[in-house]
Design an enzyme around this catalytic site. Sequence first.
Site: not given
Length: 877
Positions: A536, A539, A541, A557, A655
Amino acid sequence: MVKMIKVRPVLGFLVILSILCIGLAAAYTPVDNYLISCGSSVDTPVGRRLFVADNSGTVVLTSPETTAVKASPSAVSGLGDTDAAMYQSARVFTAPSSYSFRIRDPGRHFVRLHFFPFVYRGYDLATASFKVSTQDAVLIDGFSPAARANASTAPACEEFLLDVARDTLVVTFVPLAGRLAFVNAVEVVSVPDNLVGGADSSQSIGQQLNPAVMPLQTVYRVNVGGPAVGADSDTLWREWTIDQPFLIATVTTAETKMVAYNGTLNYLPGQATPDDAPAIVYATGRELIMNDSFDGMKQMAWQFDVDRSASYLIRFHFCDIVSKAPGVLRMNAYVDSSSSSAITDLDLSAIGNGVLAFPYYRDYVLVTSSTSGKLAVYIGPSSKKITTPAAILNGLEIMRILASAGSVVVVEPAATETKKKNLAVVLGSVCGAFAFVSIAAALVILLRKKEEKEELRTPSTNQPSTAWMPLLGRISFRSATPSATGSMSPSFTVDANTPGGATPASTAASSSRSYRFPFAALQDATRNFDEALVIGEGGFGKVYAAVLQDGTKVAVKRANPESRQGAREFRTEIEMLSGLRHRHLVSLIGYCDEQEEMILLYEYVEHGSLRSRLYGGGAAAQELSWAQRLEACAGAARGLLYLHTAAAKPVIHRDVKSSNILLDAGLTAKVADFGLSKAGPDIDETHVSTAVKGSFGYVDPDYVRTRKLTAKSDVYSFGVVLLEALCARPVVDPRLPKPMVNLVEWGLHWQGRDELEKIVDRRIAGTVRSAALRKYGETAARCLADRAADRPSMEDVVWNLQFVARLQEVDGLDVSDVSSLNMVHQLTPPSHARQRSAGGSVTGGGDEEEGSSVLDDDYTDASMRGIFWQMVNVRGR
């Protein structure tokens, strides 16, 4: 062929109108209004404004590696009086340095940087090469005057429109490749909140590109058909150029003429204001000429040089100053090609309810510009109705969307020597009191540590005994230190006494687990960040599937240096997840901050995001049944409810979207990505005032308007997810017919008609019971209420989704059946469902007991008080 008609009389009138507009150009008074003359020792008048010396104390300047330089009179003699005053001095930087501005009015600000290279003793500013960044975005990456046309004769002004959420804005200049950096003047000026996203805003926006919350760089600002407009004639001190250099002859050789209006402009409520563009922009324009050979295919056209494959916000300014009656002028606008429609069949008089000569603008977002580096704009008549006048355009703005922040560099300014001396005097005067307070504080700390040690020896039976919970309140942040390149390297440490905390070097071989992972271990786990392991990208990284040395599978991540997100999101993620634990939240396993890296480790969630399973393409998108979608939504709602209620202050995710809801091996939903999360208001407050953050299509409109953040903002975003789960399509899809582009508008339209079944994903349409669909649609609609006060709490949402599941499971059960408390027992899930495990959750240790937290129970999220309220008010919901 471009044709000018009646130029002299028109220009004469424009001169008079321009003079009159100067007196109208002071309507807006900015709260923050920093005008800095860099390198100057005295204040400098520039037009009707006063630029103050950068050493006056108005701003804070990092001083060790800077020099003030001044141009010779001959160097600026060709610039004119106004420009000569602004560009006669400069500040030169030979090492990363910055200006720091105190922000009193958080929100949108213009940041203007003025450059004019000249030679001063040993400094040749034309050889400069540098980058400029703020804390959140790279504004200029690789500015070189030598590479610009007419660099030695023409000054440059780089203008940016930034959403500043901090109380301090730091603008950092970083010399590149051993060269120098410089700046002649800096402006930081607050602007009206609705300058972007207000009036009749964009109807064709690319997915995930929201100009209202992203940094913008002005590339062109054109007064079409009118004269150039200087800063003194604009309420926001903008400059407008003429359009003749950009006019092009189309293949149909269209003819145009400049037009002007000598009447009074009709400003309408909710439409453009004098702050959006000066009156002279709307009182002048360029009209497409009708003649005998006109066949309806001719268009006015302008062409601009732009960056290849960049994204742009294009603002069209219209004012019908040519029609004699309403309903005549109808236009189309095209961007990038004469067949790529941006505005279709625009009837200005219909928008103004028959009023003519009212200022109006329309925004359009070009997701990706042509690789040719050319951007063309066309204005022509509507194909539905070709009349006279055919088309008009009054103004045009083209702003680049800085979708990627690049490698942000921030140099925090040091206090001046004078401030240090003053601080020493103050500290000396209170030395005795400070000593007393220090002793008292030391005693309190000793007592508190003793209590904490006792708590660690005897864990409370009321708190979950998870590996991360002791980190709450113990994670500390070291000051960021500049690297050799000037970049800031945020570092994080964990109390050595904390289980899993970083251990001293002497005990490195200890078997005690550490949540601060060495970078070398993560390189090994990801095969040196092999692209084949990427599962995946967001925004922050890329996310890699990895296996630790003990065999634990994790998701890694890694921050991308070019990302718009950085240390702030990294810190927020650790702070939030280190103190939160719930089966419907993704678990944080650890982090790494070595070698300027920012890496987070999470439990591995096998089935990816809800978004990818709904409409991500391939066979996987067909596997979620209606029951599984309901369960996923209900699980995500429980996770959000935990965030909103588990602590003294609610945690607002900010978000919430389908790509941030992950599904594990048992398809249990887990809310992820807490980089934008924010602590909510205190118990005696109603909201938190903050700059707007979030993903386009999911952001609460009430939050955008008022900048007041509450837990109801998450409720709105979750309502969007509910429609996604039902319809299995993107929130915004410009490829669809206009009524279907926006999922929220489309879904609420059919819900309002009580025909929601018409837009249900066809793969599940046959399995959705009408009673369940009615309650589900009602729940989504209430979540999507325009006003936050009209939305339900997340507790109510959880209850409603459980009720929807019950309506779906029980044959013949309807909303009208719920009329008394006799249904409570029937609606309560069986005990085995309440006690089931997390299923497929990988936390790195496997030693925690799911369900140990009071709030970890799926079905204790909704209180009995909330259930009772629902029962007796079910018809009204």
